[in-house]
Design a protein around this motif. Sequence first.
Motif, PDB file in Angstrom:
ATOM      1  N   THR A 131       0.879  -1.169   0.000  1.00  0.00           N
ATOM      2  CA  THR A 131       0.000   0.000   0.000  1.00  0.00           C
ATOM      3  C   THR A 131       0.919   1.223   0.000  1.00  0.00           C
ATOM      4  OG1 THR A 131      -0.180   0.528   2.369  1.00  0.00           O
ATOM      5  CG2 THR A 131      -1.524  -1.305   1.558  1.00  0.00           C
ATOM      6  N   TYR A 132       0.316   2.381   0.161  1.00  0.00           N
ATOM      7  CA  TYR A 132       1.069   3.641   0.161  1.00  0.00           C
ATOM      8  C   TYR A 132       1.923   3.807   1.412  1.00  0.00           C
ATOM      9  CZ  TYR A 132      -3.267   4.071   2.670  1.00  0.00           C
ATOM     10  OH  TYR A 132      -4.316   3.795   3.513  1.00  0.00           O
ATOM     11  N   ARG A 133       1.833   2.895   2.407  1.00  0.00           N
ATOM     12  CA  ARG A 133       2.574   3.135   3.651  1.00  0.00           C
ATOM     13  C   ARG A 133       3.751   2.176   3.828  1.00  0.00           C
ATOM     14  NH1 ARG A 133      -0.049   7.220   6.287  1.00  0.00           N
ATOM     15  NH2 ARG A 133      -2.060   6.215   6.385  1.00  0.00           N
ATOM     16  N   GLN A 134       4.321   1.743   2.698  1.00  0.00           N
ATOM     17  CA  GLN A 134       5.473   0.827   2.793  1.00  0.00           C
ATOM     18  C   GLN A 134       6.637   1.287   1.931  1.00  0.00           C
ATOM     19  OE1 GLN A 134       2.277  -1.270   2.273  1.00  0.00           O
ATOM     20  NE2 GLN A 134       2.157  -0.960   4.477  1.00  0.00           N
ATOM     21  N   GLY A 181      -4.473   2.274  -5.621  1.00  0.00           N
ATOM     22  CA  GLY A 181      -5.215   3.059  -4.626  1.00  0.00           C
ATOM     23  C   GLY A 181      -6.413   2.290  -4.090  1.00  0.00           C
ATOM     24  N   ASN A 182      -6.812   1.246  -4.805  1.00  0.00           N
ATOM     25  CA  ASN A 182      -7.973   0.446  -4.365  1.00  0.00           C
ATOM     26  C   ASN A 182      -7.496  -0.568  -3.337  1.00  0.00           C
ATOM     27  OD1 ASN A 182      -9.579   1.785  -6.335  1.00  0.00           O
ATOM     28  ND2 ASN A 182      -8.633   0.453  -7.842  1.00  0.00           N
ATOM     29  N   LEU A 183      -7.690  -0.220  -2.086  1.00  0.00           N
ATOM     30  CA  LEU A 183      -7.109  -1.020  -1.011  1.00  0.00           C
ATOM     31  C   LEU A 183      -7.715  -2.413  -0.952  1.00  0.00           C
ATOM     32  CD1 LEU A 183      -6.914   1.863   1.583  1.00  0.00           C
ATOM     33  CD2 LEU A 183      -5.015   0.809   0.354  1.00  0.00           C
ATOM     34  N   ALA A 184      -6.907  -3.348  -0.517  1.00  0.00           N
ATOM     35  CA  ALA A 184      -7.226  -4.776  -0.369  1.00  0.00           C
ATOM     36  C   ALA A 184      -7.065  -5.546  -1.682  1.00  0.00           C
ATOM     37  CB  ALA A 184      -8.605  -5.039   0.229  1.00  0.00           C
ATOM     38  N   ILE A 210      -1.781  -4.859   3.815  1.00  0.00           N
ATOM     39  CA  ILE A 210      -3.101  -4.261   4.049  1.00  0.00           C
ATOM     40  C   ILE A 210      -3.079  -3.532   5.395  1.00  0.00           C
ATOM     41  CG2 ILE A 210      -4.258  -6.128   5.348  1.00  0.00           C
ATOM     42  CD1 ILE A 210      -6.606  -5.841   3.327  1.00  0.00           C
ATOM     43  N   GLY A 211      -3.923  -2.516   5.540  1.00  0.00           N
ATOM     44  CA  GLY A 211      -4.053  -1.829   6.826  1.00  0.00           C
ATOM     45  C   GLY A 211      -5.201  -2.410   7.631  1.00  0.00           C
ATOM     46  N   ASP A 212      -5.262  -2.062   8.916  1.00  0.00           N
ATOM     47  CA  ASP A 212      -6.334  -2.575   9.778  1.00  0.00           C
ATOM     48  C   ASP A 212      -7.707  -2.282   9.175  1.00  0.00           C
ATOM     49  OD1 ASP A 212      -4.856  -0.050  11.033  1.00  0.00           O
ATOM     50  OD2 ASP A 212      -6.990   0.298  11.248  1.00  0.00           O
ATOM     51  N   GLY A 213      -7.914  -1.038   8.753  1.00  0.00           N
ATOM     52  CA  GLY A 213      -9.223  -0.647   8.236  1.00  0.00           C
ATOM     53  C   GLY A 213      -9.611  -1.437   7.003  1.00  0.00           C
ATOM     54  N   SER A 214      -8.650  -1.644   6.126  1.00  0.00           N
ATOM     55  CA  SER A 214      -8.951  -2.293   4.839  1.00  0.00           C
ATOM     56  C   SER A 214      -9.233  -3.786   4.977  1.00  0.00           C
ATOM     57  CB  SER A 214      -7.801  -2.082   3.850  1.00  0.00           C
ATOM     58  OG  SER A 214      -7.492  -0.720   3.757  1.00  0.00           O
ATOM     59  N   THR A 215      -8.961  -4.380   6.133  1.00  0.00           N
ATOM     60  CA  THR A 215      -9.305  -5.805   6.300  1.00  0.00           C
ATOM     61  C   THR A 215     -10.820  -6.000   6.257  1.00  0.00           C
ATOM     62  OG1 THR A 215      -9.375  -5.681   8.715  1.00  0.00           O
ATOM     63  CG2 THR A 215      -7.269  -6.338   7.728  1.00  0.00           C
ATOM     64  N   ALA A 216     -11.577  -4.892   6.359  1.00  0.00           N
ATOM     65  CA  ALA A 216     -13.036  -5.004   6.272  1.00  0.00           C
ATOM     66  C   ALA A 216     -13.491  -5.282   4.833  1.00  0.00           C
ATOM     67  CB  ALA A 216     -13.691  -3.716   6.781  1.00  0.00           C
ATOM     68  N   GLU A 217     -12.592  -5.075   3.868  1.00  0.00           N
ATOM     69  CA  GLU A 217     -12.933  -5.327   2.462  1.00  0.00           C
ATOM     70  C   GLU A 217     -13.043  -6.833   2.209  1.00  0.00           C
ATOM     71  OE1 GLU A 217     -13.528  -3.713  -0.364  1.00  0.00           O
ATOM     72  OE2 GLU A 217     -13.447  -1.683   0.461  1.00  0.00           O
ATOM     73  N   SER A 218     -13.966  -7.210   1.317  1.00  0.00           N
ATOM     74  CA  SER A 218     -14.148  -8.642   1.054  1.00  0.00           C
ATOM     75  C   SER A 218     -12.933  -9.260   0.356  1.00  0.00           C
ATOM     76  CB  SER A 218     -15.416  -8.891   0.240  1.00  0.00           C
ATOM     77  OG  SER A 218     -15.480  -7.995  -0.826  1.00  0.00           O
ATOM     78  N   GLN A 242      -3.786   1.340  14.222  1.00  0.00           N
ATOM     79  CA  GLN A 242      -4.885   1.801  15.086  1.00  0.00           C
ATOM     80  C   GLN A 242      -5.921   2.662  14.374  1.00  0.00           C
ATOM     81  OE1 GLN A 242      -4.649   0.171  17.972  1.00  0.00           O
ATOM     82  NE2 GLN A 242      -2.625  -0.482  17.286  1.00  0.00           N
ATOM     83  N   TRP A 243      -5.562   3.255  13.231  1.00  0.00           N
ATOM     84  CA  TRP A 243      -6.483   4.184  12.574  1.00  0.00           C
ATOM     85  C   TRP A 243      -6.591   3.920  11.078  1.00  0.00           C
ATOM     86  CZ3 TRP A 243      -9.624   7.377  15.217  1.00  0.00           C
ATOM     87  CH2 TRP A 243      -9.312   7.586  16.571  1.00  0.00           C
ATOM     88  N   ALA A 244      -7.779   4.178  10.526  1.00  0.00           N
ATOM     89  CA  ALA A 244      -8.011   4.176   9.082  1.00  0.00           C
ATOM     90  C   ALA A 244      -8.615   5.550   8.744  1.00  0.00           C
ATOM     91  CB  ALA A 244      -8.963   3.063   8.703  1.00  0.00           C
ATOM     92  N   ILE A 245      -7.816   6.466   8.356  1.00  0.00           N
ATOM     93  CA  ILE A 245      -8.177   7.890   8.303  1.00  0.00           C
ATOM     94  C   ILE A 245      -8.821   8.240   9.645  1.00  0.00           C
ATOM     95  CG2 ILE A 245      -9.042   9.813   6.916  1.00  0.00           C
ATOM     96  CD1 ILE A 245      -9.218   8.101   4.505  1.00  0.00           C
ATOM     97  N   SER A 246     -10.125   8.564   9.661  1.00  0.00           N
ATOM     98  CA  SER A 246     -10.715   9.018  10.934  1.00  0.00           C
ATOM     99  C   SER A 246     -11.442   7.914  11.682  1.00  0.00           C
ATOM    100  CB  SER A 246     -11.679  10.171  10.665  1.00  0.00           C
ATOM    101  OG  SER A 246     -12.706   9.714   9.800  1.00  0.00           O
TER     102      SER A 246
HETATM  103  C1  LIG Z   1     -11.346   0.043  -1.591  1.00  0.00           C
HETATM  104  C2  LIG Z   1     -11.055   1.380  -0.994  1.00  0.00           C
HETATM  105  N1  LIG Z   1     -11.960   1.965  -0.173  1.00  0.00           N
HETATM  106  C3  LIG Z   1     -11.729   3.176   0.359  1.00  0.00           C
HETATM  107  C4  LIG Z   1     -10.583   3.860   0.066  1.00  0.00           C
HETATM  108  C5  LIG Z   1     -10.322   5.240   0.658  1.00  0.00           C
HETATM  109  N2  LIG Z   1      -9.274   5.164   1.679  1.00  0.00           N
HETATM  110  C6  LIG Z   1      -7.998   5.495   1.404  1.00  0.00           C
HETATM  111  S1  LIG Z   1      -6.984   5.232   2.692  1.00  0.00           S
HETATM  112  C7  LIG Z   1      -8.235   4.670   3.662  1.00  0.00           C
HETATM  113  C8  LIG Z   1      -7.989   4.208   5.057  1.00  0.00           C
HETATM  114  C9  LIG Z   1      -7.271   2.902   5.103  1.00  0.00           C
HETATM  115  O1  LIG Z   1      -6.941   2.594   6.421  1.00  0.00           O
HETATM  116  P1  LIG Z   1      -6.056   1.357   6.776  1.00  0.00           P
HETATM  117  O2  LIG Z   1      -6.442   0.199   5.942  1.00  0.00           O
HETATM  118  O3  LIG Z   1      -6.088   1.175   8.240  1.00  0.00           O
HETATM  119  O4  LIG Z   1      -4.602   1.801   6.286  1.00  0.00           O
HETATM  120  P2  LIG Z   1      -3.650   2.962   6.862  1.00  0.00           P
HETATM  121  O5  LIG Z   1      -3.923   4.187   6.030  1.00  0.00           O
HETATM  122  O6  LIG Z   1      -3.954   3.165   8.283  1.00  0.00           O
HETATM  123  O7  LIG Z   1      -2.261   2.474   6.631  1.00  0.00           O
HETATM  124  C10 LIG Z   1      -9.443   4.707   2.969  1.00  0.00           C
HETATM  125  C11 LIG Z   1     -10.746   4.333   3.517  1.00  0.00           C
HETATM  126  C12 LIG Z   1      -9.649   3.224  -0.801  1.00  0.00           C
HETATM  127  N3  LIG Z   1      -8.488   3.811  -1.116  1.00  0.00           N
HETATM  128  N4  LIG Z   1      -9.901   1.997  -1.310  1.00  0.00           N
END
Ligand SMILES: Cc1ncc(C[n+]2csc(CCOP(=O)(O)OP(=O)(O)O)c2C)c(N)n1
Length: 409
Positions: A131-134, A181-184, A210-218, A242-246
């Motif tokens: 992802t963008y954080r590595q 940019g399409n996470l997961a 993957i980030g914590d928040g994006s694990t919610a993706e199927s 701990q955070w996925a944006i807000s």
């Molecule tokens: C499929 C998808 N949904 C929503 C977004 C918008 N978005 C960009 S970053 C982000 C938060 C992701 O949080 P996390 O997975 O915890 O990764 P972190 O940024 O904390 O490393 C979201 C919702 C996206 N890029 N891709």
Amino acid sequence: MDTAPLSLHVPEPAVRPGGQPDFSNVTIAKAGAVTRPAVDAEAQDIRDLAYSIIRVLNREGEAVGPWAGLLPDQDLREGLRHMMTLRAFDARMLMAQRQGKTSFYMQHLGEEAVSCAFRKALAKGDMNFPTYRQAGLLIADDYPMVEMMNQIYSNESDPLRGRQLPIMYSSKEHGFFTISGNLATQYVQAVGWAMASAIKNDTRIAAAWIGDGSTAESDFHSALVFASTYRAPVILNVVNNQWAISTFQGIARGGSGTFAARGLGFGIPALRVDGNDYLAVHAVACWAAERARRNLGPTLIEYVTYRVGAHSTSDDPSAYRPKAESEAWPLGDPVLRLKKHLILRGLWSEARHVQAEAEIMDDVIAAQRKAEEHGTMHAGGRPSVRDIFEGVYAQMPPHLRRQRQKAGY
Ligand SMILES: Cc1ncc(C[n+]2csc(CCOP(=O)(O)OP(=O)(O)O)c2C)c(N)n1
Ligand SMILES: [Mg+2]
């Protein structure tokens, strides 16, 4: 029957802005306390590892326990330099964004150990789906910073010709798959790549991020099914900062068990590691890489860390979390922890650290000057409009050729 009206449960973080930061819910294992199983262990025999935290560096800066002692002195010093470089790079590029030289930037502050240490567990030819954080995967593999900056500035030397959002790098040679940019999506792609490697009887392995928040993706869950069923040679990384944006990690159901434990439901060995401990991250990544390389299948790793900075330059975290929350984070700062360890071992000193900081910043600034000679967002050279049309089709379809001609290229 008389029943109360139904309502949904919406998890809330323990503290909001203005409140006292509180991480009492994060249970931290003692450094050195977690066992190190054989790499051919079965998932059900090491379930505990998905609920604890593997740590090597203790509060005093000593490296202790069964996961310690894997890295020679030179590699430890190099690891510190990589993390310091990523931090300096972030500081300069954040400033460049504020100066209008690029539209967007994302920092790694507090999470430098995860990608920098992980890279050292892989071999040439292995492939990360980051992802963008590595960006530490590139820094620790000595990818030129100038190239990264050219990409951030979308200038005439941008290796991706302005077609990607700033920071969405790509380097096949450095095992860094083009960031999506399409996470997961990284998960399904990494598992697919790993399966292909096995089908071709190759020896290369893949790593998904993957980030914590994006694990919610199927996609996360589908990828686990395939990885587990076919025992794909892949390392499944979850960075829990701990955070996925807000939204806090509880919205991705982080409060139920752990993110690591998601692997157990699929029969995948799962480990939870102190993401701010360079030595622990490296040791666990090596364990998982060896499993994959020996054809023992996937491993899921949760890195427990904290996103100290804003999510991106478009975000202001003071709107949703206490300002001092990062100072209360119990796992400390990855750079300071490795520095302390090196000083304790007599391999480093405060004076050398200050000197290294200055030298690294000089290198970053020199790279920045070079990149800026090729242009920034609003000044100097930029890729040709022609590039929009290139690099997708081996043979450009007629309708695109017509569009290109219409645009005058
Ligand atoms: C499929 C998808 N949904 C929503 C977004 C918008 N978005 C960009 S970053 C982000 C938060 C992701 O949080 P996390 O997975 O915890 O990764 P972190 O940024 O904390 O490393 C979201 C919702 C996206 N890029 N891709
Ligand atoms: Mg996150």
